[in-house]
Structure formats: structure tokens, C-alpha cells
Design a protein around this motif. Structure first.
Motif, mmCIF file in Angstrom:
data_model
loop_
_atom_site.group_PDB
_atom_site.id
_atom_site.type_symbol
_atom_site.label_atom_id
_atom_site.label_comp_id
_atom_site.label_asym_id
_atom_site.label_seq_id
_atom_site.Cartn_x
_atom_site.Cartn_y
_atom_site.Cartn_z
ATOM 1 N N ARG A 1 41.212 -24.951 -116.441
ATOM 2 C CA ARG A 1 40.131 -24.207 -117.102
ATOM 3 C C ARG A 1 40.154 -22.760 -116.641
ATOM 4 N N SER A 2 40.167 -21.844 -117.567
ATOM 5 C CA SER A 2 40.194 -20.425 -117.232
ATOM 6 C C SER A 2 38.844 -19.983 -116.691
ATOM 7 N N ALA A 3 38.836 -19.475 -115.465
ATOM 8 C CA ALA A 3 37.588 -18.979 -114.874
ATOM 9 C C ALA A 3 37.040 -17.810 -115.692
ATOM 10 N N LYS A 4 37.929 -16.965 -116.176
ATOM 11 C CA LYS A 4 37.494 -15.803 -116.960
ATOM 12 C C LYS A 4 36.805 -16.243 -118.249
ATOM 13 N N TYR B 1 26.102 -19.850 -112.191
ATOM 14 C CA TYR B 1 26.783 -20.123 -110.925
ATOM 15 C C TYR B 1 28.183 -20.657 -111.194
ATOM 16 N N VAL B 2 29.145 -20.076 -110.492
ATOM 17 C CA VAL B 2 30.535 -20.499 -110.617
ATOM 18 C C VAL B 2 30.916 -21.223 -109.332
ATOM 19 N N LEU C 1 35.698 -9.781 -112.920
ATOM 20 C CA LEU C 1 34.239 -9.605 -112.914
ATOM 21 C C LEU C 1 33.784 -8.160 -113.097
ATOM 22 N N PRO C 2 34.463 -7.149 -112.524
ATOM 23 C CA PRO C 2 33.963 -5.780 -112.680
ATOM 24 C C PRO C 2 33.891 -5.300 -114.129
ATOM 25 N N ASP C 3 34.652 -5.912 -115.030
ATOM 26 C CA ASP C 3 34.633 -5.480 -116.427
ATOM 27 C C ASP C 3 33.518 -6.126 -117.235
ATOM 28 N N LEU C 4 32.770 -7.032 -116.634
ATOM 29 C CA LEU C 4 31.647 -7.660 -117.317
ATOM 30 C C LEU C 4 30.356 -6.937 -116.930
ATOM 31 N N ASN C 5 29.448 -6.854 -117.866
ATOM 32 C CA ASN C 5 28.186 -6.142 -117.624
ATOM 33 C C ASN C 5 27.193 -7.070 -116.944
ATOM 34 N N VAL C 6 27.503 -7.408 -115.666
ATOM 35 C CA VAL C 6 26.666 -8.351 -114.924
ATOM 36 C C VAL C 6 26.480 -7.857 -113.494
ATOM 37 N N THR C 7 25.467 -8.416 -112.844
ATOM 38 C CA THR C 7 25.307 -8.273 -111.399
ATOM 39 C C THR C 7 25.960 -9.494 -110.750
ATOM 40 N N MET D 1 37.297 -11.995 -108.795
ATOM 41 C CA MET D 1 37.005 -10.572 -108.685
ATOM 42 C C MET D 1 37.939 -9.703 -109.525
ATOM 43 N N TRP D 2 39.068 -10.252 -109.944
ATOM 44 C CA TRP D 2 40.007 -9.466 -110.736
ATOM 45 C C TRP D 2 39.478 -9.161 -112.136
#
Length: 256
Positions: free
Chosen positions: A45-48, A7-8, A78-84, A75-76
Motif C-alpha cells: 500500500r502506497s503511504a503517499k 493517523y498513519v 509530506l512537505p508538499d501537502l497542505n497539512v500540519t 517525510m519525502w
């Protein structure tokens, strides 16, 4: 604790005003056996980097907790991570939550628990992903559609390129984020009508068209808002990336 969930939390949730909501959220998640590692955003702190660390430790579902602004911050990448990806709009109002059929507040946990996963397209403005739309209000920019023709609003109207959708005035307008296309909408500037001492603005209807890629350009500097993130320049490439995001949505998602 369920190691599959992370959770973020947005940094504003650390305020004492939200202690009750956060406590109720964590209690509700524990009843579903969905408690997971919690990471908190902060200015330094970097969210990424934080999310990538969560994924490296085994998280397969990353849940964004906060409001629509929290999504804008994540969202900028998240799509590149292999997650739901899950979303809990703990504090409203939430236009994105409404478009996705996710209720505001603790009730969003029920949507998360149901795990209704959809694979959605993502838009791109240059190299930046956007989920909802790119908006250029009162603009002089033009949009080249797949190199075939150009469109532009007249008299300082607006140009919008939608993936999921967004606001038109006080109304939510949905696009189809699963068709492999973006929806461009060109709207002329509202006209003003006078009647005696009264003035009234009337809006002209949108002209809509679809594209897989295009280019926004202007002879003077312009500002575009991608998921409410502002970027400035003379020219931007815009494109769709089909099926890029796995997102938990509600049964009431608008426009499906």
C-alpha cells in the motif's frame, strides 16, 4: 472522532507485542477529542496515496505514529501537502523526537494536544526532501558550496549536511531548521593513538559552514543517506527549502 486528524500507523504496530501501547494511545487521544481516521502502512500500500486520500477527506493534521523509521517513509512527500504534521514516537529510542522535544510513548499525546506549531525548513537531496540530515560516512566525496568553493574530508572522513540535526557518535547535534540555510560539517577520520598495549581512537573537531545550495560529487560511486534513506551515484544536488513544513514540536526542542 475528530475529522481534522488522521493517523498513519507503521506496519510493525500490528504486531501483538504493541497491542497494549496502541490501545493506551487511542484511549489517550480520545480524552483530548483527537481521535481521527487511522491508516495503516503495509508492504503493498502506497503511504503517499493513503495520506493524500486522508487529506482529500478533510484531514488538516496528519500524525505519524511509530518510530523514526516511520518518519523516513513519509517525510519525502509530506512537505508538499497542505497539512500540519504531528509525530508520536510510540516506540523508542527516537533521536528525531528528542531533537523536536517530543517524548517517546503515550506522553507524546500531550505535546500533540498542546499544538505548538513551528514552520521549519526542509532540505532536499536532488528531488527528495529530508528533515534531519544527509550523511556520507568515510567518504571521498567533495561538497561544492554555492559554486564558490569546495570542501572535502581528508583520509576518508565524513561529510554531513544538516537541517534539523542528527547523531555524531552517541551525541545528538542540532542545527537550526528555521534559518533558511543548511549546515555542512566536515570531519576528518578519527586517528588512532597507541600507548603500550592499548589503542585509542580520537576524533578531530568538525569544520562547519552554511549554505543554501550545493553539489556533492565524486569520481567513484558514493552512497548518501538522507533521513536514513540510502541513495547511490556520482553526483547529488543539495538545497534548502525555507519554511516548507508545519510541524508540531515540544517546548524542549533542541537548538531553538
Amino acid at each position: 472522532m475528530n475529522p481534522n486528524y488522521a493517523y498513519v500507523y507503521d506496519d510493525f504496530l500490528a504486531d501483538k507485542r504493541f497491542e497494549r501501547e496502541v490501545a493506551a494511545l487511542e484511549t489517550k487521544l480520545s480524552t483530548f477529542d483527537m481521535s481521527g481516521h487511522i491508516g495503516r502502512m503495509s508492504l503493498f500500500r502506497s503511504a503517499k496515496d493513503m495520506v493524500q486520500g486522508m487529506v482529500a477527506k478533510g484531514a488538516s493534521t496528519v500524525v505519524i505514529v511509530g518510530n523514526d523509521g516511520t518518519l523516513d517513509k513519509t517525510m519525502w512527500f509530506l512537505p508538499d501537502l497542505n497539512v500540519t504534521v504531528g509525530y508520536i514516537p510510540l516506540v523508542g529510542p527516537s533521536a528525531v523526537g528528542e531533537l523536536l522535544g517530543i517524548p517517546t510513548g503515550i506522553a507524546a499525546c500531550d505535546t500533540l494536544a498542546a499544538r505548538r506549531i513551528e514552520t521549519l525548513d526542509m532540505g532536499k537531496l536532488d528531488d527528495r526532501y529530508f528533515l534531519t540530515e544527509v550523511s556520507l560516512p568515510a567518504t571521498v566525496a567533495s561538497l561544492s558550496i554555492e559554486g564558490k568553493y569546495k570542501v572535502s574530508p581528508t583520509d576518508g572522513g565524513s561529510l554531513t549536511i544538516r537541517n534539523l540535526g542528527g547523531h555524531v557518535g552517541n551525541k545528538l547535534v542540532a542545527a537550526d531548521p528555521r534559518d533558511g540555510l543548511l549546515e555542512a560539517a566536515v570531519t576528518p577520520r578519527p586517528t588512532e593513538k597507541k600507548s603500550g598495549f592499548w589503542k585509542k581512537e580520537t576524533s578531530a573537531p568538525e569544520t562547519r559552514m552554511f549554505l543554501a545550495h550545493g553539489e556533492i560529487s565524486s569520481k567513484v560511486p558514493i552512497e548518501a543517506h538522507a533521513d536514513n534513506h540510502a541513495v547511490s551515484g556520482f553526483q547529488f544536488a543539495v538545497s534548502v527549502v525555507p519554511g516548507k513544513l508545519r510541524l508540531i514540536t515540544g517546548r524542549g526542542r533542541i537548538g531553538k
